[in-house]
Design an enzyme around this catalytic site. Sequence first.
Site, short mmCIF file in Angstrom:
data_model
loop_
_atom_site.label_atom_id
_atom_site.label_comp_id
_atom_site.label_asym_id
_atom_site.label_seq_id
_atom_site.Cartn_x
_atom_site.Cartn_y
_atom_site.Cartn_z
N LYS A 276 -81.03 -33.92 18.58
CA LYS A 276 -80.82 -34.17 20.01
C LYS A 276 -82.10 -33.88 20.78
CE LYS A 276 -76.35 -34.91 19.66
NZ LYS A 276 -75.85 -36.25 19.75
N CYS A 277 -82.21 -34.45 21.96
CA CYS A 277 -83.35 -34.24 22.84
C CYS A 277 -83.55 -32.73 23.06
CB CYS A 277 -83.11 -34.94 24.16
SG CYS A 277 -84.50 -34.85 25.29
N PRO A 278 -84.77 -32.27 23.01
CA PRO A 278 -86.05 -32.99 22.99
C PRO A 278 -86.66 -33.16 21.60
CG PRO A 278 -86.49 -30.71 23.47
CD PRO A 278 -84.99 -30.84 23.27
N ASP B 259 -84.87 -41.68 26.70
CA ASP B 259 -85.88 -40.63 26.52
C ASP B 259 -87.21 -41.22 26.07
OD1 ASP B 259 -83.92 -38.78 27.19
OD2 ASP B 259 -83.51 -38.22 25.10
N ASP C 92 -79.25 -40.16 18.43
CA ASP C 92 -78.83 -39.68 19.75
C ASP C 92 -78.80 -40.86 20.72
OD1 ASP C 92 -78.47 -38.47 22.21
OD2 ASP C 92 -80.21 -37.16 22.06
#
Length: 86
Positions: free
Chosen positions: A24-26, A57, A51
Site C-alpha cells: 500500500k501507499c507509499p 499515486d 493497490d
Amino acid sequence: MSQAQNSAHRLPEPVAQVDASGLKCPLPILRAKKALATLQSGDVLKVVTTDPHAERDFQAFCNQTGNALLAQHAQGDQIWHYLRRR
C-alpha cells in the site's frame, strides 16, 4: 484508466521492473523512486501494483518529479505502470 493507458501490445519495453504487489501507499512509490535512481536518463521502469489507489499515486508522483508516466495498464488485479526516468 488515465490518458496514459496504452494497448497491451504497444506497451514500452522496460529495462527494470519493481514488483510492488500487495503493498500500500507509499511503499510502491518509494520502491519506484529507489529503482529510478539506479537507471540512466531515458530508461523505462515497469512497476507492478495491486493497490487501486496506485494509479493516481503514480500520476501525482510523475507530475511532481518530472519523470514521464508512459502508460498504466490493468492486467487482472494488477496495474502496470511504465515510467521513463527524466
